[in-house]
Motif scaffolding. Sequence first.
Motif, PDB file in Angstrom:
ATOM      1  N   THR A 122     -38.319   2.340  46.032  1.00  0.00           N
ATOM      2  CA  THR A 122     -36.917   1.928  45.918  1.00  0.00           C
ATOM      3  C   THR A 122     -36.102   2.971  45.173  1.00  0.00           C
ATOM      4  O   THR A 122     -34.975   3.309  45.572  1.00  0.00           O
ATOM      5  N   ALA A 123     -36.664   3.488  44.075  1.00  0.00           N
ATOM      6  CA  ALA A 123     -35.961   4.508  43.295  1.00  0.00           C
ATOM      7  C   ALA A 123     -35.748   5.777  44.114  1.00  0.00           C
ATOM      8  O   ALA A 123     -34.680   6.415  44.044  1.00  0.00           O
ATOM      9  N   PHE A 124     -36.741   6.150  44.918  1.00  0.00           N
ATOM     10  CA  PHE A 124     -36.601   7.320  45.784  1.00  0.00           C
ATOM     11  C   PHE A 124     -35.463   7.119  46.778  1.00  0.00           C
ATOM     12  O   PHE A 124     -34.611   7.996  46.965  1.00  0.00           O
ATOM     13  N   ARG A 125     -35.434   5.950  47.432  1.00  0.00           N
ATOM     14  CA  ARG A 125     -34.378   5.710  48.424  1.00  0.00           C
ATOM     15  C   ARG A 125     -33.005   5.739  47.772  1.00  0.00           C
ATOM     16  O   ARG A 125     -32.037   6.278  48.349  1.00  0.00           O
ATOM     17  N   GLN A 126     -32.881   5.167  46.589  1.00  0.00           N
ATOM     18  CA  GLN A 126     -31.597   5.158  45.886  1.00  0.00           C
ATOM     19  C   GLN A 126     -31.149   6.571  45.531  1.00  0.00           C
ATOM     20  O   GLN A 126     -29.962   6.904  45.647  1.00  0.00           O
ATOM     21  N   ASP A 127     -32.085   7.408  45.107  1.00  0.00           N
ATOM     22  CA  ASP A 127     -31.739   8.788  44.755  1.00  0.00           C
ATOM     23  C   ASP A 127     -31.316   9.589  45.977  1.00  0.00           C
ATOM     24  O   ASP A 127     -30.426  10.444  45.904  1.00  0.00           O
ATOM     25  N   VAL A 128     -31.971   9.321  47.131  1.00  0.00           N
ATOM     26  CA  VAL A 128     -31.558  10.008  48.363  1.00  0.00           C
ATOM     27  C   VAL A 128     -30.128   9.605  48.718  1.00  0.00           C
ATOM     28  O   VAL A 128     -29.278  10.456  49.043  1.00  0.00           O
ATOM     29  N   THR A 129     -29.841   8.283  48.649  1.00  0.00           N
ATOM     30  CA  THR A 129     -28.499   7.780  48.977  1.00  0.00           C
ATOM     31  C   THR A 129     -27.440   8.361  48.049  1.00  0.00           C
ATOM     32  O   THR A 129     -26.347   8.737  48.480  1.00  0.00           O
ATOM     33  N   ALA A 130     -27.767   8.454  46.765  1.00  0.00           N
ATOM     34  CA  ALA A 130     -26.802   8.924  45.765  1.00  0.00           C
ATOM     35  C   ALA A 130     -26.716  10.449  45.695  1.00  0.00           C
ATOM     36  O   ALA A 130     -25.884  10.983  44.947  1.00  0.00           O
ATOM     37  N   GLY A 131     -27.554  11.143  46.446  1.00  0.00           N
ATOM     38  CA  GLY A 131     -27.546  12.598  46.408  1.00  0.00           C
ATOM     39  C   GLY A 131     -28.243  13.202  45.201  1.00  0.00           C
ATOM     40  O   GLY A 131     -28.059  14.384  44.886  1.00  0.00           O
ATOM     41  N   HIS A 132     -29.063  12.419  44.544  1.00  0.00           N
ATOM     42  CA  HIS A 132     -29.775  12.897  43.358  1.00  0.00           C
ATOM     43  C   HIS A 132     -31.118  13.556  43.688  1.00  0.00           C
ATOM     44  O   HIS A 132     -31.739  14.160  42.816  1.00  0.00           O
ATOM     45  N   PHE A 133     -31.580  13.388  44.926  1.00  0.00           N
ATOM     46  CA  PHE A 133     -32.830  14.010  45.365  1.00  0.00           C
ATOM     47  C   PHE A 133     -32.618  14.594  46.748  1.00  0.00           C
ATOM     48  O   PHE A 133     -32.029  13.945  47.621  1.00  0.00           O
ATOM     49  N   PRO A 134     -33.061  15.826  46.979  1.00  0.00           N
ATOM     50  CA  PRO A 134     -33.745  16.690  45.999  1.00  0.00           C
ATOM     51  C   PRO A 134     -32.749  17.399  45.084  1.00  0.00           C
ATOM     52  O   PRO A 134     -31.624  17.694  45.487  1.00  0.00           O
ATOM     53  N   ALA A 135     -33.192  17.698  43.876  1.00  0.00           N
ATOM     54  CA  ALA A 135     -32.394  18.442  42.897  1.00  0.00           C
ATOM     55  C   ALA A 135     -32.759  19.918  42.973  1.00  0.00           C
ATOM     56  O   ALA A 135     -33.754  20.287  43.609  1.00  0.00           O
ATOM     57  N   PRO A 136     -31.973  20.797  42.345  1.00  0.00           N
ATOM     58  CA  PRO A 136     -32.270  22.240  42.410  1.00  0.00           C
ATOM     59  C   PRO A 136     -33.700  22.586  42.005  1.00  0.00           C
ATOM     60  O   PRO A 136     -34.320  23.468  42.609  1.00  0.00           O
ATOM     61  N   GLN A 137     -34.239  21.898  40.997  1.00  0.00           N
ATOM     62  CA  GLN A 137     -35.593  22.232  40.538  1.00  0.00           C
ATOM     63  C   GLN A 137     -36.670  21.838  41.557  1.00  0.00           C
ATOM     64  O   GLN A 137     -37.836  22.228  41.411  1.00  0.00           O
ATOM     65  N   GLU A 138     -36.298  21.072  42.571  1.00  0.00           N
ATOM     66  CA  GLU A 138     -37.259  20.635  43.588  1.00  0.00           C
ATOM     67  C   GLU A 138     -37.083  21.370  44.913  1.00  0.00           C
ATOM     68  O   GLU A 138     -37.667  20.975  45.929  1.00  0.00           O
TER      69      GLU A 138
END
Length: 273
Positions: free
Chosen positions: A239-255
């Motif tokens: 769930t946290a992964f899906r939320q981060d994808v939706t919010a544009g938080h993943f992937p981040a520059p370090q990833e």
Amino acid sequence: MARIFDWAVRDSTRLATVASLRQAKGRHAAFAQVTCDSAVEAAAAEAAGIELAICRARNVAEVRRGAPRMFLTAALGFAEAVTDDEILRTAFKALTDGADAVITARRLSVVSLLAAEDIPVMGHLGFVPRKSTWVGSVRAVGKTVDEAVELHHRFRRLEEAGAFAVEAELVPAPLMAELSRRSGLVTVSLGSGKGAEVVFLFTSDICGETETTPRHARRYGDLARLQREVQAERLRALTAFRQDVTAGHFPAPQETASLPQALLDEITQRLDT
């Protein structure tokens, strides 16, 4: 610990052999047996001092990797081996993969077919789940005089067919002790009391992998609780992964990998041309 050669002529050691099981005749609860279908389960069982295990024939090689010393019996599936040729082929494959014996609830002629090749065969009597329609329900078998006498005759016929052992499931404990005393078969009790040479339980029941436990079993662990916790943690992470994808938080520059702007400009110029 006994040194033997297995059916693939590998130099091996075993916690029990056909000979040692037979020598234990009359010693109630001399050995313990569980189910295993993975190397992880088998390794845990052997480390716990369990001498015998049963697994599906197709899983023998996997189980043997985890438990090189347990006496391993391969269950011959009804649908996997139907004709006599298939039964023999499946049995020999299981044995060369590392099994020490096979178990079947098939007709007596199948037992004789296997025994004629000096294959150690375990039969299955009492309550046989696949054949439960014949007894009408999940229940103990042998609670009437006629049924107990018939079960005794089945023990005798199984021994005459060439079996060395029998799994006796859901037989009343006093009757189990009498049948074992009157039989040359090594007896394996699953829900049939202590009056057998081997006491058997499913690993899933011992470790509490299901929400309910059969009346004949005892839970010594609570893997079902741990599995619920694992599933809850899996859901939280996904769930946290899906939320981060939706919010544009993943992937981040370090990833991600990056390129210097000058190199990127050169690449895009080349791509454009």
